[in-house]
Design an enzyme around this catalytic site. Structure first.
Site, PDB file in Angstrom:
ATOM      1  CE  LYS A 126     100.130 121.639 -51.981  1.00 25.74           C
ATOM      2  NZ  LYS A 126     101.261 120.717 -51.916  1.00 25.74           N
ATOM      3  CE  LYS A 209      95.828 120.390 -45.515  1.00 24.40           C
ATOM      4  NZ  LYS A 209      96.347 119.646 -46.652  1.00 24.40           N
ATOM      5  CE  LYS A 212     104.084 118.948 -45.489  1.00 17.06           C
ATOM      6  NZ  LYS A 212     104.392 117.579 -45.153  1.00 17.06           N
TER       7      LYS A 212
HETATM    8  P1  TYM Z   1     101.204 115.496 -47.272  1.00 18.72           P
HETATM    9  O1  TYM Z   1     102.678 115.470 -47.268  1.00 18.72           O
HETATM   10  O2  TYM Z   1     100.504 116.798 -47.499  1.00 18.72           O
HETATM   11  O3  TYM Z   1     100.660 114.905 -45.913  1.00 18.72           O
HETATM   12  C1  TYM Z   1     101.124 113.644 -45.451  1.00 18.72           C
HETATM   13  C2  TYM Z   1     100.005 112.911 -44.728  1.00 18.72           C
HETATM   14  O4  TYM Z   1      99.542 113.696 -43.637  1.00 18.72           O
HETATM   15  C3  TYM Z   1      98.132 113.878 -43.742  1.00 18.72           C
HETATM   16  N1  TYM Z   1      97.804 115.214 -43.260  1.00 18.72           N
HETATM   17  C4  TYM Z   1      96.856 115.473 -42.356  1.00 18.72           C
HETATM   18  N2  TYM Z   1      96.027 114.655 -41.702  1.00 18.72           N
HETATM   19  C5  TYM Z   1      95.168 115.219 -40.826  1.00 18.72           C
HETATM   20  N3  TYM Z   1      95.116 116.556 -40.607  1.00 18.72           N
HETATM   21  C6  TYM Z   1      95.933 117.413 -41.244  1.00 18.72           C
HETATM   22  N4  TYM Z   1      95.891 118.722 -41.016  1.00 18.72           N
HETATM   23  C7  TYM Z   1      96.863 116.871 -42.179  1.00 18.72           C
HETATM   24  N5  TYM Z   1      97.817 117.415 -42.988  1.00 18.72           N
HETATM   25  C8  TYM Z   1      98.384 116.391 -43.634  1.00 18.72           C
HETATM   26  C9  TYM Z   1      97.830 113.759 -45.224  1.00 18.72           C
HETATM   27  O5  TYM Z   1      96.479 113.414 -45.450  1.00 18.72           O
HETATM   28  C10 TYM Z   1      98.781 112.659 -45.628  1.00 18.72           C
HETATM   29  O6  TYM Z   1      98.238 111.383 -45.337  1.00 18.72           O
HETATM   30  N6  TYM Z   1     100.082 113.568 -51.721  1.00 18.72           N
HETATM   31  C11 TYM Z   1     100.487 113.256 -50.381  1.00 18.72           C
HETATM   32  C12 TYM Z   1     101.764 112.467 -50.266  1.00 18.72           C
HETATM   33  C13 TYM Z   1     101.806 111.228 -51.094  1.00 18.72           C
HETATM   34  C14 TYM Z   1     101.155 110.009 -50.810  1.00 18.72           C
HETATM   35  C15 TYM Z   1     101.555 109.123 -51.875  1.00 18.72           C
HETATM   36  C16 TYM Z   1     100.291 109.593 -49.817  1.00 18.72           C
HETATM   37  C17 TYM Z   1     102.512 111.062 -52.232  1.00 18.72           C
HETATM   38  N7  TYM Z   1     102.386 109.784 -52.711  1.00 18.72           N
HETATM   39  C18 TYM Z   1     101.069 107.829 -51.922  1.00 18.72           C
HETATM   40  C19 TYM Z   1      99.821 108.273 -49.878  1.00 18.72           C
HETATM   41  C20 TYM Z   1     100.218 107.398 -50.916  1.00 18.72           C
HETATM   42  C21 TYM Z   1     100.683 114.554 -49.630  1.00 18.72           C
HETATM   43  O7  TYM Z   1     100.945 115.585 -50.177  1.00 18.72           O
HETATM   44  O8  TYM Z   1     100.647 114.399 -48.289  1.00 18.72           O
END
Ligand code: TYM
Length: 349
Positions: A126, A209, A212
């Site tokens: 990022k 991947k 968004k």
């Molecule tokens: P984020 O917002 O990028 O994504 C949210 C969840 O969606 C999953 N995900 C995917 N899974 C499969 N294929 C994809 N292309 C894909 N894109 C996103 C992510 O693995 C995630 O589970 N850091 C985290 C948010 C967070 C969090 C937490 C998660 C903050 N605090 C505590 C678990 C526990 C994030 O940026 O996810």
């Protein structure tokens, strides 16, 4: 679901509790849905205690237009509800309404080491080449994520594959805190990375991947896309000219084909091998329309329910507020105890 973690050997039994979060930094994608949201609903329906958070504090580690952030947070909440999260059975809230997250993150800023965070591949991706200009929040972000989880003494964290390294860091933080203060206070969490779609790939490039933040909207399916958009994106998805093989190893060098098979499997709740049993020998001319029909069938009800919920943003805000109060009631005593352990005087009435 696996048992509560035993990993440290000395960790006392923690009641199973699921926590996970999604950033409201844009719309939800099919990757978020299959890798996370659909799985969150399954955990809730298993009857385990489930806490789900829209991590707005994480979102602002990169610039967010305030009005857009508010909208995206409500829309993501609508996505959770439309996908089947029941606010009576799960706690659903936005992170900034529960100050315990930011408070515990500070403690963890003082537990985690610079070297640990420097190794986080998501930060490297990022921040890119312009590291000097990345926010401090973007660097420290995994500490806040550890705080999200550990403020609830959560034991299980369902996520997609891309969050694995952050969860390893969460475990390292818990282990170091417990060791430094000589107390088994934080559980050693178990990542729950399961199913056919732990890493949904871009529809334009099977090695990237689905995200968004990809500049091309054709690379992803958004939960807000209508039936025509979904069908068109699948029709135009990059593939190869070969028919689908009989066995999974025939997909190992075909990332785009593998991705579409995995998406089909996850949407249909069957294994990728079962998809190949049905479609072996057929080309994408047959497979893509079948996938488009399935995706529309599964996503359209979510899409229309989201639109209905978004007509009443005040109701969404009330749901998030109610969830935040319940979340606070769990996190506050844990964070107070953590402050005491670290030697902070707690003497307010
Ligand atoms: P984020 O917002 O990028 O994504 C949210 C969840 O969606 C999953 N995900 C995917 N899974 C499969 N294929 C994809 N292309 C894909 N894109 C996103 C992510 O693995 C995630 O589970 N850091 C985290 C948010 C967070 C969090 C937490 C998660 C903050 N605090 C505590 C678990 C526990 C994030 O940026 O996810």
């Amino acid at each position: 679901m696996t048992e509560a973690p035993q990993t440290s050997g000395t960790t006392p039994a923690f009641a199973p509790r699921v926590f996970s979060g999604i950033q409201p930094s844009g719309g939800l994608t099919l990757g978020n849905y299959l890798g996370a949201l659909k799985r969150f609903v399954e955990k809730q329906d298993e009857g385990v205690e489930t806490i789900y958070c829209l991590v707005d504090l994480h979102a602002i580690t990169v610039w967010q237009e305030p009005a857009k952030l508010r909208h995206a947070t409500r829309e993501a909440a609508a996505g959770f509800l439309a996908a089947g999260i029941d606010p009576a059975r799960s706690i659903l809230f936005n992170q900034s309404q529960v100050p315990a997250h930011a408070e515990l993150a500070w403690i963890f800023n003082c537990v985690a080491r610079m070297g640990w965070l420097s190794r986080m591949t998501q930060f490297k991706d990022k921040a890119g080449k312009n590291r000097e200009n990345a926010s401090v929040g973007l660097f420290a972000y995994p500490n806040l994520m550890a705080a999200d989880i550990l403020a609830y003494h959560a034991t299980h964290v369902p996520v997609g594959e891309d969050q694995k390294q952050h969860l390893e860091l969460t475990r390292d933080i818990a282990i170091k805190f417990n060791h430094d203060y000589g107390i088994e206070f934080f559980p050693i969490v178990e990542p729950v990375i399961e199913g056919a779609a732990t890493r949904v790939m871009s529809l334009r490039d099977g090695t990237k991947k689905m995200s968004k933040s990809d500049p091309s909207d054709m690379s992803r399916i958004n939960l807000t896309d209508d039936a025509d958009a979904i069908a068109q994106k699948i029709r135009k998805a990059r593939t190869d000219p070969d028919p689908l093989p009989e066995a999974l190893d025939g997909l190992s060098e075909r990332p785009e084909a593998r991705n579409l098979v995995n998406i089909y499997a996850a949407l249909a709740d069957i294994s990728p091998a079962a998809v190949l049993q049905d479609f072996a020998g057929q080309g994408f001319g047959a497979f893509k329309p079948a996938l488009a029909d399935l995706a529309v069938e599964k996503l359209r009800p979510i899409n229309s329910e989201m639109a209905r919920l978004m007509d009443d943003p005040a109701e969404i805000d009330r749901t998030l507020g109610g969830g935040a109060e319940r979340a606070e009631a769990i996190a506050r005593p844990i964070v107070e105890r953590c402050f005491e352990i670290t030697g902070m005087i707690r003497s307010r009435g």
